[in-house]
Write a protein that holds these residues in place. Structure first.
Motif, PDB file in Angstrom:
ATOM      1  N   ASN A 152       0.840  -1.185   0.000  1.00  0.00           N
ATOM      2  CA  ASN A 152       0.000   0.000   0.000  1.00  0.00           C
ATOM      3  C   ASN A 152       0.881   1.243   0.000  1.00  0.00           C
ATOM      4  N   PRO A 153       0.695   2.107  -0.979  1.00  0.00           N
ATOM      5  CA  PRO A 153       1.591   3.268  -1.065  1.00  0.00           C
ATOM      6  C   PRO A 153       1.190   4.381  -0.110  1.00  0.00           C
ATOM      7  N   TYR A 154       2.194   5.017   0.464  1.00  0.00           N
ATOM      8  CA  TYR A 154       2.001   6.265   1.188  1.00  0.00           C
ATOM      9  C   TYR A 154       2.612   7.341   0.281  1.00  0.00           C
ATOM     10  N   LEU A 155       1.831   8.320  -0.105  1.00  0.00           N
ATOM     11  CA  LEU A 155       2.275   9.299  -1.105  1.00  0.00           C
ATOM     12  C   LEU A 155       2.226  10.707  -0.540  1.00  0.00           C
ATOM     13  N   PHE A 156       3.177  11.521  -0.947  1.00  0.00           N
ATOM     14  CA  PHE A 156       3.334  12.860  -0.390  1.00  0.00           C
ATOM     15  C   PHE A 156       3.631  13.849  -1.512  1.00  0.00           C
ATOM     16  N   TRP A 157       3.261  15.090  -1.272  1.00  0.00           N
ATOM     17  CA  TRP A 157       3.714  16.198  -2.102  1.00  0.00           C
ATOM     18  C   TRP A 157       4.436  17.206  -1.206  1.00  0.00           C
ATOM     19  N   TYR A 158       5.598  17.650  -1.717  1.00  0.00           N
ATOM     20  CA  TYR A 158       6.388  18.680  -1.045  1.00  0.00           C
ATOM     21  C   TYR A 158       6.664  19.801  -2.038  1.00  0.00           C
ATOM     22  N   VAL A 159       6.894  21.000  -1.498  1.00  0.00           N
ATOM     23  CA  VAL A 159       7.269  22.137  -2.327  1.00  0.00           C
ATOM     24  C   VAL A 159       8.610  22.678  -1.829  1.00  0.00           C
ATOM     25  N   GLN A 160       9.438  23.102  -2.766  1.00  0.00           N
ATOM     26  CA  GLN A 160      10.745  23.672  -2.412  1.00  0.00           C
ATOM     27  C   GLN A 160      10.881  25.034  -3.072  1.00  0.00           C
ATOM     28  N   TYR A 161      11.058  26.053  -2.240  1.00  0.00           N
ATOM     29  CA  TYR A 161      11.347  27.385  -2.739  1.00  0.00           C
ATOM     30  C   TYR A 161      12.864  27.539  -2.843  1.00  0.00           C
ATOM     31  N   PRO A 162      13.349  28.472  -3.666  1.00  0.00           N
ATOM     32  CA  PRO A 162      14.803  28.595  -3.883  1.00  0.00           C
ATOM     33  C   PRO A 162      15.587  28.689  -2.581  1.00  0.00           C
ATOM     34  N   ASN A 163      16.642  27.884  -2.503  1.00  0.00           N
ATOM     35  CA  ASN A 163      17.553  27.885  -1.348  1.00  0.00           C
ATOM     36  C   ASN A 163      16.839  27.577  -0.031  1.00  0.00           C
ATOM     37  N   ARG A 164      15.788  26.814  -0.112  1.00  0.00           N
ATOM     38  CA  ARG A 164      15.056  26.441   1.097  1.00  0.00           C
ATOM     39  C   ARG A 164      14.904  24.926   1.166  1.00  0.00           C
ATOM     40  N   GLY A 165      14.502  24.441   2.327  1.00  0.00           N
ATOM     41  CA  GLY A 165      14.202  23.025   2.483  1.00  0.00           C
ATOM     42  C   GLY A 165      12.846  22.682   1.905  1.00  0.00           C
ATOM     43  N   LEU A 166      12.483  21.429   2.026  1.00  0.00           N
ATOM     44  CA  LEU A 166      11.196  20.964   1.524  1.00  0.00           C
ATOM     45  C   LEU A 166      10.091  21.275   2.528  1.00  0.00           C
ATOM     46  N   GLN A 167       8.983  21.717   1.982  1.00  0.00           N
ATOM     47  CA  GLN A 167       7.837  22.036   2.825  1.00  0.00           C
ATOM     48  C   GLN A 167       6.711  21.070   2.476  1.00  0.00           C
ATOM     49  N   PHE A 168       6.145  20.429   3.489  1.00  0.00           N
ATOM     50  CA  PHE A 168       5.097  19.443   3.281  1.00  0.00           C
ATOM     51  C   PHE A 168       3.805  20.112   2.831  1.00  0.00           C
ATOM     52  N   LEU A 169       3.154  19.525   1.816  1.00  0.00           N
ATOM     53  CA  LEU A 169       1.868  20.043   1.330  1.00  0.00           C
ATOM     54  C   LEU A 169       0.704  19.136   1.723  1.00  0.00           C
ATOM     55  N   LEU A 170       0.829  17.849   1.404  1.00  0.00           N
ATOM     56  CA  LEU A 170      -0.262  16.924   1.701  1.00  0.00           C
ATOM     57  C   LEU A 170       0.226  15.499   1.553  1.00  0.00           C
ATOM     58  N   LYS A 171      -0.616  14.569   2.047  1.00  0.00           N
ATOM     59  CA  LYS A 171      -0.252  13.154   1.966  1.00  0.00           C
ATOM     60  C   LYS A 171      -1.497  12.298   1.771  1.00  0.00           C
ATOM     61  N   TYR A 172      -1.282  11.149   1.161  1.00  0.00           N
ATOM     62  CA  TYR A 172      -2.293  10.111   1.085  1.00  0.00           C
ATOM     63  C   TYR A 172      -1.758   8.883   1.820  1.00  0.00           C
ATOM     64  N   ILE A 173      -2.549   8.430   2.804  1.00  0.00           N
ATOM     65  CA  ILE A 173      -2.178   7.201   3.517  1.00  0.00           C
ATOM     66  C   ILE A 173      -3.228   6.140   3.252  1.00  0.00           C
ATOM     67  N   THR A 174      -4.457   6.486   3.532  1.00  0.00           N
ATOM     68  CA  THR A 174      -5.576   5.594   3.285  1.00  0.00           C
ATOM     69  C   THR A 174      -6.837   6.440   3.337  1.00  0.00           C
ATOM     70  N   GLY A 175      -7.963   5.849   2.956  1.00  0.00           N
ATOM     71  CA  GLY A 175      -9.208   6.605   3.071  1.00  0.00           C
ATOM     72  C   GLY A 175      -9.582   7.299   1.783  1.00  0.00           C
ATOM     73  N   ASP A 176     -10.122   8.505   1.907  1.00  0.00           N
ATOM     74  CA  ASP A 176     -10.612   9.249   0.748  1.00  0.00           C
ATOM     75  C   ASP A 176      -9.526   9.452  -0.292  1.00  0.00           C
TER      76      ASP A 176
END
Lengths: 113, 114
Positions: B30-54
């Motif tokens: 079962n996949p756990y999926l994530f989206w992250y965003v990176q602005y210039p010269n910055r670390g990754l910022q979490f946006l959202l995830k799918y674990i289970t459910g909707d």
């Protein structure tokens, strides 16, 4: 703290010198991860810890890279005898376990000259 | 082997238009999926995830993503793009089968044109 802290921000080393990077994970997070972001933005997994124990080290170039997470100390990633291809941004991340999102630090940019 | 693919290096969209950043995955279990965003010269910022459910997941800053098991996709969407959304977006996955490390796509540069 509520953020992953990494030091230093920038590190410049001559080829063959040692480099040591530090990471303070978020309090209460039991997992720590190290990733390397190279040119073209690709992320490569290096190693993970569960508390102070190595959890997965399948990404580590073991000849020159080592890492530790000791109790009551920042985690560290050390590169002995750096090479030009080690130039990258090294990110540390922490999370509370499977299913929770990883929180990333701001990264350490290592330049090997 | 696990893999996450982002087929587009760059996406350009006009401000106010809907945006989509594509992601497909190949992970065991079962996949756990994530989206992250990176602005210039910055670390990754979490946006959202799918674990289970909707299958439709809502995240930060008005972003959402739809998990589609039959198409093995997890595309990131936003109904109305802002110039400030311009950044590098990464899709990532965990197999959920004993491996906790993130496997990243190569990233998609989003440019929102005023």
């Amino acid at each position: 703290g509520e953020e992953v802290a990494q030091t230093p921000k920038h590190l410049v080393r001559g080829e063959g010198q040692k480099a040591k990077l530090y990471c303070a994970p978020i309090k209460g997070h039991s997992y720590v991860f190290w990733y390397q972001q190279v040119l073209k933005n690709e992320f490569k997994f290096l190693i993970s810890f569960q508390n102070e124990n190595v959890f997965d080290e399948t990404g580590m170039p073991k000849e020159r890279f080592s890492a530790k997470c000791l109790p009551n100390s920042p985690c560290s990633l050390e590169i002995q005898a750096t090479k030009l291809e080690d130039s990258a941004v090294y990110f540390c991340a922490s999370d509370g376990g499977l299913g929770s999102e990883q929180y990333f630090g701001p990264g350490t940019r290592l330049t090997v000259t | 082997a696990q893999s996450v693919a982002q087929p587009e290096d760059q996406v350009n969209v006009a401000e106010g238009n809907p945006l989509t950043v594509k992601c497909t995955y190949s992970v065991s279990g079962n996949p756990y999926l994530f989206w992250y965003v990176q602005y210039p010269n910055r670390g990754l910022q979490f946006l959202l995830k799918y674990i289970t459910g909707d299958n439709l997941v809502k995240g930060s800053y008005g972003f959402e993503a739809e998990f589609n098991k039959s198409q093995t996709s997890f595309h990131l969407k936003k109904p109305s793009a802002l110039v400030s959304d311009s950044a590098l977006y990464f899709c990532a996955g965990i197999s959920g089968a004993g491996s906790y490390q993130l496997t990243f796509g190569k990233g998609t540069k989003l440019s929102v044109i005023p």
